[in-house]
Scaffold this active site. Sequence first.
Site, PDB file in Angstrom:
ATOM      1  N   GLU A 105       0.872  -1.172   0.000  1.00 51.14           N
ATOM      2  CA  GLU A 105       0.000   0.000   0.000  1.00 51.14           C
ATOM      3  C   GLU A 105       0.908   1.221   0.000  1.00 51.14           C
ATOM      4  O   GLU A 105       1.796   1.322   0.848  1.00 51.14           O
ATOM      5  CB  GLU A 105      -0.901   0.001   1.230  1.00 51.14           C
ATOM      6  CG  GLU A 105      -1.865  -1.165   1.301  1.00 51.14           C
ATOM      7  CD  GLU A 105      -2.687  -1.143   2.592  1.00 51.14           C
ATOM      8  OE1 GLU A 105      -3.551  -0.269   2.715  1.00 51.14           O
ATOM      9  OE2 GLU A 105      -2.415  -1.989   3.460  1.00 51.14           O
ATOM     10  N   ARG A 158       5.307 -13.265   9.715  1.00 49.23           N
ATOM     11  CA  ARG A 158       5.948 -12.003   9.419  1.00 49.23           C
ATOM     12  C   ARG A 158       7.259 -11.897  10.200  1.00 49.23           C
ATOM     13  O   ARG A 158       7.529 -12.677  11.114  1.00 49.23           O
ATOM     14  CB  ARG A 158       5.037 -10.825   9.759  1.00 49.23           C
ATOM     15  CG  ARG A 158       4.743 -10.669  11.240  1.00 49.23           C
ATOM     16  CD  ARG A 158       3.651  -9.637  11.488  1.00 49.23           C
ATOM     17  NE  ARG A 158       4.002  -8.366  10.896  1.00 49.23           N
ATOM     18  CZ  ARG A 158       3.169  -7.320  10.835  1.00 49.23           C
ATOM     19  NH1 ARG A 158       1.932  -7.435  11.302  1.00 49.23           N
ATOM     20  NH2 ARG A 158       3.533  -6.182  10.311  1.00 49.23           N
ATOM     21  N   LYS A 176       4.050   0.442  11.710  1.00 48.49           N
ATOM     22  CA  LYS A 176       4.044   1.704  10.974  1.00 48.49           C
ATOM     23  C   LYS A 176       3.635   2.864  11.875  1.00 48.49           C
ATOM     24  O   LYS A 176       4.178   3.973  11.782  1.00 48.49           O
ATOM     25  CB  LYS A 176       3.105   1.601   9.773  1.00 48.49           C
ATOM     26  CG  LYS A 176       3.224   2.758   8.792  1.00 48.49           C
ATOM     27  CD  LYS A 176       2.342   2.537   7.587  1.00 48.49           C
ATOM     28  CE  LYS A 176       2.823   1.378   6.745  1.00 48.49           C
ATOM     29  NZ  LYS A 176       2.037   1.205   5.505  1.00 48.49           N
TER      30      LYS A 176
END
Length: 581
Positions: A35, A260, A270
């Site tokens: 994204e 992950r 983030k």
Amino acid sequence: MDDAIKKGHFIETIITKDIENNKNDGRVVTRFPPEPNGFLHIGHAKSICLNFNMAQKFNGKCNLRFDDSNPAKEKQIYIESIISTVKWLGFEFDTPLYASNYFDRLYEFAVELIKKGKAYVCSLTPNEIREYRGTLTEVGKDSPYRERPVEENLDLFERMKQGEFEEGIHTLRAKINMKSPNINLRDPIIYRVKKASHPRTGTKWVIYPMYDFTHCLSDALEMITHSLCSLEFEDHRPLYDWIIDQLETPSHPQQIEFARMNINYTVLSKRKLQRLVEENHVSGWDDPRLPTLEGIRRRGYTPASIRNFCNTIGVSKKDSRIDVGLLESCIRDDLNKIAPRMMGVIKPLKVIIENYPEGRTETLDAANHPQKEEMGKRQVSFSKELYIEQDDFMEDPPKKFFRLGPGREVRLRYAYFVTCKDVIKNEKGNVTQLICTYDPETKGGNAPDGRKVKGTIHWVDAGHCTDAEVRLYDRLFKDEDPEQGKQDFLENLNTDSLEILSNCKLEKCLENAVPEKAYQFERIGYFCLDTKDSTKEKPVFNRTVTLRDAWAKITRQQLQQKKQQAKKKNKKKNKKKNRKS
């Protein structure tokens, strides 16, 4: 080919079986779908390497596709950074793709769902939608608008598209099951009104598809065969499959989840990275202490070291925390092979060689790499005035200090044996200068009479050197898990994570240092020219990594201490046993 591509893991096993069964006609198409709402970090590198490596191993294709369906947070600067970063990592791709390329088709898919009675326009407020959704322990309730007639839904959805309604008045929701134990299947929103200009489509659209709706259909339209994503999307897989199953798409990709990346002494959230930047705890998104790939690149990490790191940690279904020391080990291994050796004095102490001829300057041969003759040699100048490291001198050295001290003799790298004769101090009692003598018969570092010295130190010629600023970077957080407990993770910041040294003295040739080229400052570490703040008049060098893992050394010392303590305890126990017997 990177080492990891040769090693098998569960995703490779799945793809191998699919090819053997001629699934997807033997094709393998993957994608990396960021994204464009932020900069990539080291965790993204794992996904990049996995997707591109799988496509490479099976002679397939990997798309770079931007899932750009939230214009409020997306910026062109992120798009450009991501494209540049993926190329820098060494991966090739066709023209970048965008979910926004498919907005017209996605709208048609949404209309198709409405016509099939699989989607409806809901007029609950955002708070009401959350209330009706239920919890992990309580089932949800049907929206009062769930049974709106198809024609009314089509009309309202078209009016949403035309911009007739403000944000939050209406949403388009998939009609699945409000009693599902999987909350993601409780009539999720698939379209919302968002009156924001899009980086690529401008103001053409005022409604935008949600991520879960966009992602699976973009995969299907691109004929992706294996949609590889992190474990957080495992609960979204039933929705991924449901949406594609309801529609006529050119393919049905298989979503496969993997663990992950989590690394100690850092954060990859983030939101937390944004706090570090916006609250000025770091200098920006490319601060070399951050785990962003922009920061890691600026610090001097190489693409090969990052690929090797991602390959080394492997791919699994179980979350784990990776030791950042492994990342540091990967960059050391790579730079040890490719970085030319130089001499730099970052905390200079002047040395005057009193018996060296006044006004004379000679040149000495220095190897650019001790194990690679093909990297050649360079010339370093030597004269009466030199600089050495402050740490390489002690006025009252302990027994095992093999560097310079009063009356002590050491070897200057590539040059001569020198002996300290006198120490000059300032009014505060600090050592400012050393008076030494040299043995002219020891040129090259060997004495004709066979005498040995235990210490070899580096130096630079005071009359032929480059003044520079050097930045020493350390881990950004003091604790292995910065997010441990209920405290604010910022309380774990390492206040010593950056040390800026001015007036450093480097070999003269480093005035022509090349950006993103690594250099080993002998006995100190690996460094690179800073790509942002460095100028010809004032070069700035970043330390990429030390020559050894100082943190690991501390840990080894602590373990050694524990072993010694355990031995002492055992000795005491044995003595007691012997007395009793």
